[in-house]
Scaffold this motif. Sequence first.
Motif, PDB file in Angstrom:
ATOM      1  N   LEU A  23       0.808  -1.218   0.000  1.00 42.29           N
ATOM      2  CA  LEU A  23       0.000   0.000   0.000  1.00 42.29           C
ATOM      3  C   LEU A  23       0.843   1.271   0.000  1.00 42.29           C
ATOM      4  N   THR A  24       1.972   1.235   0.671  1.00 35.11           N
ATOM      5  CA  THR A  24       2.773   2.453   0.832  1.00 35.11           C
ATOM      6  C   THR A  24       3.978   2.526  -0.087  1.00 35.11           C
ATOM      7  N   ASN A  25       4.390   1.386  -0.645  1.00 33.93           N
ATOM      8  CA  ASN A  25       5.602   1.334  -1.463  1.00 33.93           C
ATOM      9  C   ASN A  25       6.776   1.979  -0.724  1.00 33.93           C
ATOM     10  N   SER A  26       6.893   1.638   0.550  1.00 36.37           N
ATOM     11  CA  SER A  26       7.917   2.227   1.411  1.00 36.37           C
ATOM     12  C   SER A  26       8.745   1.144   2.081  1.00 36.37           C
ATOM     13  N   LYS A  27       9.885   1.558   2.613  1.00 39.09           N
ATOM     14  CA  LYS A  27      10.653   0.673   3.469  1.00 39.09           C
ATOM     15  C   LYS A  27       9.911   0.555   4.789  1.00 39.09           C
ATOM     16  N   VAL A  28       9.985  -0.616   5.395  1.00 46.50           N
ATOM     17  CA  VAL A  28       9.299  -0.855   6.660  1.00 46.50           C
ATOM     18  C   VAL A  28      10.335  -1.165   7.728  1.00 46.50           C
ATOM     19  N   TYR A  29      10.280  -0.385   8.806  1.00 47.93           N
ATOM     20  CA  TYR A  29      11.152  -0.558   9.963  1.00 47.93           C
ATOM     21  C   TYR A  29      10.276  -0.738  11.198  1.00 47.93           C
ATOM     22  N   PRO A  30       9.824  -1.952  11.483  1.00 45.98           N
ATOM     23  CA  PRO A  30       8.966  -2.123  12.664  1.00 45.98           C
ATOM     24  C   PRO A  30       9.730  -1.866  13.958  1.00 45.98           C
ATOM     25  N   VAL A  31       9.035  -1.322  14.926  1.00 43.51           N
ATOM     26  CA  VAL A  31       9.605  -1.099  16.249  1.00 43.51           C
ATOM     27  C   VAL A  31       9.413  -2.392  17.042  1.00 43.51           C
ATOM     28  N   VAL A  32      10.521  -2.964  17.494  1.00 39.91           N
ATOM     29  CA  VAL A  32      10.478  -4.242  18.208  1.00 39.91           C
ATOM     30  C   VAL A  32      11.049  -4.117  19.620  1.00 39.91           C
ATOM     31  N   LYS A  33      10.883  -2.941  20.203  1.00 42.76           N
ATOM     32  CA  LYS A  33      11.392  -2.726  21.558  1.00 42.76           C
ATOM     33  C   LYS A  33      10.630  -3.596  22.551  1.00 42.76           C
ATOM     34  N   GLY A  61      12.726 -11.498   6.434  1.00 42.29           N
ATOM     35  CA  GLY A  61      12.905 -11.517   4.988  1.00 42.29           C
ATOM     36  C   GLY A  61      12.094 -10.486   4.221  1.00 42.29           C
ATOM     37  N   ILE A  62      11.164  -9.803   4.883  1.00 44.24           N
ATOM     38  CA  ILE A  62      10.291  -8.882   4.148  1.00 44.24           C
ATOM     39  C   ILE A  62      10.365  -7.434   4.617  1.00 44.24           C
ATOM     40  N   ILE A  63      11.225  -7.140   5.572  1.00 46.65           N
ATOM     41  CA  ILE A  63      11.325  -5.760   6.057  1.00 46.65           C
ATOM     42  C   ILE A  63      12.719  -5.199   5.765  1.00 46.65           C
ATOM     43  N   SER A  64      12.855  -3.888   5.900  1.00 48.56           N
ATOM     44  CA  SER A  64      14.125  -3.223   5.608  1.00 48.56           C
ATOM     45  C   SER A  64      15.041  -3.152   6.818  1.00 48.56           C
ATOM     46  N   GLY A  65      14.471  -3.075   7.999  1.00 52.71           N
ATOM     47  CA  GLY A  65      15.258  -2.957   9.218  1.00 52.71           C
ATOM     48  C   GLY A  65      14.338  -2.878  10.414  1.00 52.71           C
ATOM     49  N   TYR A  66      14.931  -2.600  11.567  1.00 48.29           N
ATOM     50  CA  TYR A  66      14.180  -2.572  12.818  1.00 48.29           C
ATOM     51  C   TYR A  66      14.542  -1.335  13.623  1.00 48.29           C
ATOM     52  N   CYS A  67      13.621  -0.939  14.495  1.00 47.84           N
ATOM     53  CA  CYS A  67      13.877   0.124  15.461  1.00 47.84           C
ATOM     54  C   CYS A  67      13.739  -0.449  16.864  1.00 47.84           C
ATOM     55  N   VAL A  68      14.629  -0.018  17.739  1.00 49.94           N
ATOM     56  CA  VAL A  68      14.574  -0.386  19.147  1.00 49.94           C
ATOM     57  C   VAL A  68      14.757   0.870  19.976  1.00 49.94           C
ATOM     58  N   ALA A  69      14.465   0.776  21.249  1.00 52.35           N
ATOM     59  CA  ALA A  69      14.540   1.953  22.110  1.00 52.35           C
ATOM     60  C   ALA A  69      15.934   2.187  22.668  1.00 52.35           C
ATOM     61  N   THR A  70      16.602   1.134  23.117  1.00 54.59           N
ATOM     62  CA  THR A  70      17.822   1.328  23.895  1.00 54.59           C
ATOM     63  C   THR A  70      19.045   0.681  23.254  1.00 54.59           C
ATOM     64  N   PHE A  71      20.183   1.108  23.728  1.00 54.37           N
ATOM     65  CA  PHE A  71      21.461   0.541  23.317  1.00 54.37           C
ATOM     66  C   PHE A  71      21.486  -0.968  23.568  1.00 54.37           C
ATOM     67  N   GLU A  72      21.039  -1.379  24.743  1.00 60.00           N
ATOM     68  CA  GLU A  72      21.042  -2.799  25.103  1.00 60.00           C
ATOM     69  C   GLU A  72      20.164  -3.616  24.165  1.00 60.00           C
ATOM     70  N   GLU A  73      18.998  -3.069  23.806  1.00 55.39           N
ATOM     71  CA  GLU A  73      18.115  -3.769  22.866  1.00 55.39           C
ATOM     72  C   GLU A  73      18.756  -3.897  21.483  1.00 55.39           C
ATOM     73  N   SER A  74      19.478  -2.872  21.067  1.00 53.46           N
ATOM     74  CA  SER A  74      20.130  -2.948  19.754  1.00 53.46           C
ATOM     75  C   SER A  74      21.217  -4.019  19.749  1.00 53.46           C
ATOM     76  N   LEU A  75      21.922  -4.179  20.855  1.00 52.36           N
ATOM     77  CA  LEU A  75      22.935  -5.241  20.943  1.00 52.36           C
ATOM     78  C   LEU A  75      22.283  -6.619  20.868  1.00 52.36           C
ATOM     79  N   GLU A  76      21.180  -6.800  21.564  1.00 55.11           N
ATOM     80  CA  GLU A  76      20.458  -8.075  21.543  1.00 55.11           C
ATOM     81  C   GLU A  76      19.914  -8.369  20.146  1.00 55.11           C
ATOM     82  N   LEU A  77      19.373  -7.360  19.507  1.00 52.44           N
ATOM     83  CA  LEU A  77      18.819  -7.534  18.165  1.00 52.44           C
ATOM     84  C   LEU A  77      19.901  -7.888  17.149  1.00 52.44           C
TER      85      LEU A  77
END
Length: 173
Positions: free
Chosen positions: A65-75, A92-108
Motif C-alpha cells: 500500500l505504501t511502497n515504502s521501506k518498513v522498519y517495525p519497532v520491536v522494543k 525476509g520482508i522488512i528493511s530494518g528494525y527500530c529499538v529503544a535502547t542501546f542494550e536492545e540494539s545489541l540483543e537484536l
Amino acid sequence: MNTFSYQSEFEKLLTRDYSSPKINPQRMNAFEEFLKKNLSKKAWDDLRFTNLSALKKNVRKLKKLTNSKVYPVVKADAYGHGLKKVIENIDGIISGYCVATFEESLELRKITKKSIVCMEGPYDLNELKNFEKLNIDYVIHSFRQIFFLESLTKLNLTGKNKVWLKIDTGMNR
C-alpha cells in the motif's frame, strides 16, 4: 474453561482485513474483551499472537500500500511477543528494525543482520564505538548528544552509520 475453542475465532480476528467496511469494530472489540475476561493470562498471551502469518500478511500489505521501506519497532521483546520469534517471521520482508535502547540494539544484532535504528542514540564513547562496530544507526534527539558528537571530531571514527534526527513537532514523542 476450554481455551482451545476460542482459538479458531481468535485467529479469524487476527487475519481479517480491518480496512473492510464489513467488519464491525465494536463487535470485534467486544469479542476481544470477552476473551481477556474469560481466559487466564497465559491463555490470552498464547492466543493473541499465535498466528504469526497474520503479522507477515499485514507487513506485506503495508509495504504494498505504501511502497515504502518498513522498519517495525520491536522494543521491549517485540512488545512482549518474543523478539526472536517475531524477527524470524518477518526478517525476509522488512528493511530494518527500530529499538529503544542501546542494550536492545545489541540483543537484536545477535539475531539479524538487517539495519537497526536505536531511538535513544549514543550517550557515551563506548556506546558510539559499539554502534559503529555493529553497524547500528542511531537517533540524535538532544543538544547534549549533538555537543557530545561535536566533541569527538578529532577521534578516528568511521562515520559509516546513518544518523537520524528527531525533531519534536509538538507531540513530545
